[in-house]
Enzyme design. Structure first.
Site, PDB file in Angstrom:
ATOM      1  N   LYS A 150       0.848  -1.177   0.000  1.00 39.60           N
ATOM      2  CA  LYS A 150       0.000   0.000   0.000  1.00 39.60           C
ATOM      3  C   LYS A 150       0.897   1.244   0.000  1.00 39.60           C
ATOM      4  O   LYS A 150       1.754   1.398   0.885  1.00 39.60           O
ATOM      5  CB  LYS A 150      -0.906   0.015   1.228  1.00 39.60           C
ATOM      6  CG  LYS A 150      -1.940  -1.098   1.260  1.00 39.60           C
ATOM      7  CD  LYS A 150      -3.043  -0.874   0.243  1.00 39.60           C
ATOM      8  CE  LYS A 150      -4.187  -1.857   0.414  1.00 39.60           C
ATOM      9  NZ  LYS A 150      -5.287  -1.594  -0.528  1.00 39.60           N
ATOM     10  N   LYS A 246     -14.221  -8.049  -6.555  1.00 35.96           N
ATOM     11  CA  LYS A 246     -14.543  -8.107  -5.128  1.00 35.96           C
ATOM     12  C   LYS A 246     -16.050  -8.304  -4.992  1.00 35.96           C
ATOM     13  O   LYS A 246     -16.833  -7.560  -5.607  1.00 35.96           O
ATOM     14  CB  LYS A 246     -14.122  -6.823  -4.410  1.00 35.96           C
ATOM     15  CG  LYS A 246     -12.626  -6.596  -4.321  1.00 35.96           C
ATOM     16  CD  LYS A 246     -12.316  -5.294  -3.616  1.00 35.96           C
ATOM     17  CE  LYS A 246     -10.817  -5.066  -3.474  1.00 35.96           C
ATOM     18  NZ  LYS A 246     -10.513  -3.730  -2.885  1.00 35.96           N
TER      19      LYS A 246
END
Length: 334
Positions: A150, A246
């Site tokens: 990230k 997702k």
């Protein structure tokens, strides 16, 4: 057949904070749906996500609005018309898949004609932090198959180099969570290629997709926030090379399977991802994961304690949940 739907909020504290460019999470707040019929219970989970305008209250209200129809026998196909894609529909859709598996004694993978779920490699996330802190986190992951980093705009090159220096072997996904500009995407391509980065995930805000049209990256770019449902694929071709599926975006396994088919038909690669969640979100996502080139399902591994019988992770390998947890007949039930 009499059915009864119930929904509630569950909270799962994280063992350590999870940081991305948009903020920090310390608790996984989820909505749990249970649909009971003939003495068995089907379960599903959704994760409300503020990025998509969802709150715990709005998701619970969406589910309440369809409760009577579900109790009266509405099917998964009906659900696609009754609810919009998102966390609420995900929880209900997956609960219906689970209920059908338990009532029929036939697992979801059997119904779909797929192999039973086995262990799969998942990305292990290095959260956003200083380069030194990210290097320390990466050191503990040096032997896993896949790492996800990230990053933000502060110093992404230093962050990525710090992780790669401590973990020279694993495949790596870099995820700026919509925080970069197109200038940064272009400027950082040589560095990403030099460090053997396998995938760049959603570097630009979803509204800025047009900047990627016709761009030939050195490292494939995946659409996450830009890709929700199968109907999105036509507008993403020529901009992205991979689609991150997702279930909280597609509105459940039903929508995820449709998006998988659409991505494949368009010649796009597939990644499976999840929110920070419990194993009840991950179990249905594994059906997409085993058909994907990249898997990022370490959400439950961030929790202090998961649901009993859920997935287990060791050295970046995710093992499926116990029989009867989701999508399979209960032990002794056929």
């Amino acid at each position: 057949m009499l059915r009864t739907l119930s929904a509630r909020r569950d909270a799962f504290p994280l063992a350590t904070p999870f940081r991305i460019s948009r903020g920090v999470k310390t608790v996984a707040d989820v909505v749990t749906v249970e649909i009971a019929a003939n003495g068995v219970v089907g379960r599903g989970e959704g994760v409300p996500y503020a990025r998509y305008g969802e709150t715990m209250e709005s998701v619970l209200a969406e589910i309440k609005a369809v409760r009577a129809a579900i109790d009266d026998g509405a099917t998964r196909d009906d659900l696609q018309q009754m609810m919009t894609a998102g966390a609420a529909r995900n929880a209900v859709d997956c609960a219906l898949w689970d209920l059908d598996a338990k009532l029929s004694g036939r697992g979801v993978t059997d119904t779909l004609g797929l192999p039973r779920i086995a262990s799969t490699a998942t990305a292990m996330t290095v959260g956003l932090d200083t380069p030194d802190a990210m290097a320390l986190a990466a050191r503990a992951l040096a032997n896993v198959p896949l790492i996800k980093i990230k990053v933000d705009r502060s110093d992404p090159e230093a962050q990525i180099r710090a992780v790669r220096a401590e973990a020279p072997g694993p495949r790596i996904i870099v995820d700026p969570n919509e925080s970069w500009t197109m200038d940064e995407v272009e400027r950082l391509q040589p560095m990403l290629a030099d460090l053997r980065i396998d995938l760049l995930e959603q570097p630009l805000p979803a509204d800025d997709d047009a900047a990627l049209d016709g761009f030939a990256p050195l490292v494939p770019i995946a659409a996450d926030e830009s890709a929700h449902v199968a109907e999105d694929i036509s507008s993403l071709r020529g901009k992205y090379q991979v689609i991150n599926i997702k279930l909280d975006k597609t509105g459940g396994l039903t929508g995820a399977l449709a998006l998988l088919d659409a991505a494949r038909s368009a010649g796009l690669g597939v990644m499976t991802g999840s929110m920070i969640c419990s194993s009840l979100s991950i179990a249905p996502a594994l059906i997409i994961a085993v058909q994907s080139s990249f898997v990022d399902l370490d959400g439950p591994l961030w929790l202090s304690a998961d649901r009993t019988g859920g997935v287990r992770g060791t050295d970046g390998i995710l093992s499926p949940p116990d029989p009867g947890f989701w999508g399979t007949p209960a032990p002794g039930g056929g």
